[in-house]
Scaffold this motif. Structure first.
Motif, mmCIF file in Angstrom:
data_model
loop_
_atom_site.group_PDB
_atom_site.id
_atom_site.type_symbol
_atom_site.label_atom_id
_atom_site.label_comp_id
_atom_site.label_asym_id
_atom_site.label_seq_id
_atom_site.Cartn_x
_atom_site.Cartn_y
_atom_site.Cartn_z
ATOM 1 N N ARG A 55 46.076 49.648 32.372
ATOM 2 C CA ARG A 55 44.922 50.524 32.964
ATOM 3 C C ARG A 55 43.677 49.796 33.255
ATOM 4 N NH1 ARG A 55 44.377 53.424 29.220
ATOM 5 N NH2 ARG A 55 42.296 52.565 28.836
ATOM 6 N N TYR A 115 48.491 56.437 31.641
ATOM 7 C CA TYR A 115 48.008 55.421 32.586
ATOM 8 C C TYR A 115 47.625 56.046 33.568
ATOM 9 C CZ TYR A 115 48.314 51.873 36.265
ATOM 10 O OH TYR A 115 48.013 51.153 37.315
ATOM 11 N N GLU A 117 44.895 55.943 37.166
ATOM 12 C CA GLU A 117 44.178 54.895 37.919
ATOM 13 C C GLU A 117 43.091 55.341 38.174
ATOM 14 O OE1 GLU A 117 47.090 54.658 41.143
ATOM 15 O OE2 GLU A 117 48.461 53.377 40.008
#
Ligand SMILES: [Fe+2]
Ligand SMILES: [Fe+2]
Length: 194
Positions: A55, A115, A117
């Motif tokens: 990440r 995770y 974005e």
């Protein structure tokens, strides 16, 4: 008056025990933690660190805007530190005669944090702060669980926990600074702080 208990109770049996099960390496008969559970916990922490590395890497490459460059440097630094944590944990798993799980297939299911974005800089920072806060809470629990049964793993997790607290503080300060500079998603900062 009772004779005080010697610090090492029975050196002869410890010497004898050390010669048995030599194939277990660092895992001696005195290891009192539930090894299977410790290995499972450590593999989850490993997955968490790998997801955090990925990440932060993504955020490092995608940070844009006027403040993007300076924030990106912080992302890169965090990515490297999360990777170091992953390495430390994998090393300890092997020392405990376990198998570090690097399988990409089950990675996000095993990881404590997600995770994410992130759309813009503030969005990314918010996702990072959430992930750090999750790691802080789960690692603290792991430290408490390990207690005195596995002091080596506990100390490692304590040092990683301290680093995650630093990360959370770094990210939180960056969000605050960007809010002051009027970065586009400043309204999110407000909702986060409120
Ligand atoms: Fe970490
Ligand atoms: Fe972190």
């Amino acid at each position: 008056m009772a004779t005080p208990k010697p610090f090492i109770s029975d050196i002869e049996s410890i010497r004898k025990r050390a010669r048995e099960h030599m194939e277990r390496g660092a895992v001696t008969g005195g290891y009192s933690a539930d090894r299977e559970t410790v290995l499972k916990i450590l593999n989850e922490a490993l997955a968490t660190e790998i997801v955090c590395t990925l990440r932060y890497k993504r955020h490092y490459f995608c940070a844009s805007g006027i403040h993007g460059k300076s924030v990106a440097q912080e992302f890169l630094e965090h990515a490297k530190e999360e990777e170091q944590h992953a390495d430390q944990i994998a090393e300890r798993i092997v020392q405990l005669r376990g198998k570090p799980d690097f399988s990409p297939q089950s990675l996000s299911a095993r990881s404590h944090s997600e995770y994410a974005e992130g759309e813009d800089l503030v969005d990314m920072l918010e996702e990072d702060l959430v992930a750090e806060r999750i790691a802080i809470d789960t690692y603290r629990e792991i430290v408490q669980y390990l207690g005195n049964a596995d002091p080596t793993t506990r100390r490692m997790m304590e040092s990683i926990l301290a680093k995650e607290e630093e990360h959370a503080e770094d990210i939180s300060s960056l969000i605050e600074e960007l809010g002051k500079k009027g970065e586009p998603a400043a309204k999110n900062v407000k909702s986060l702080r409120g």
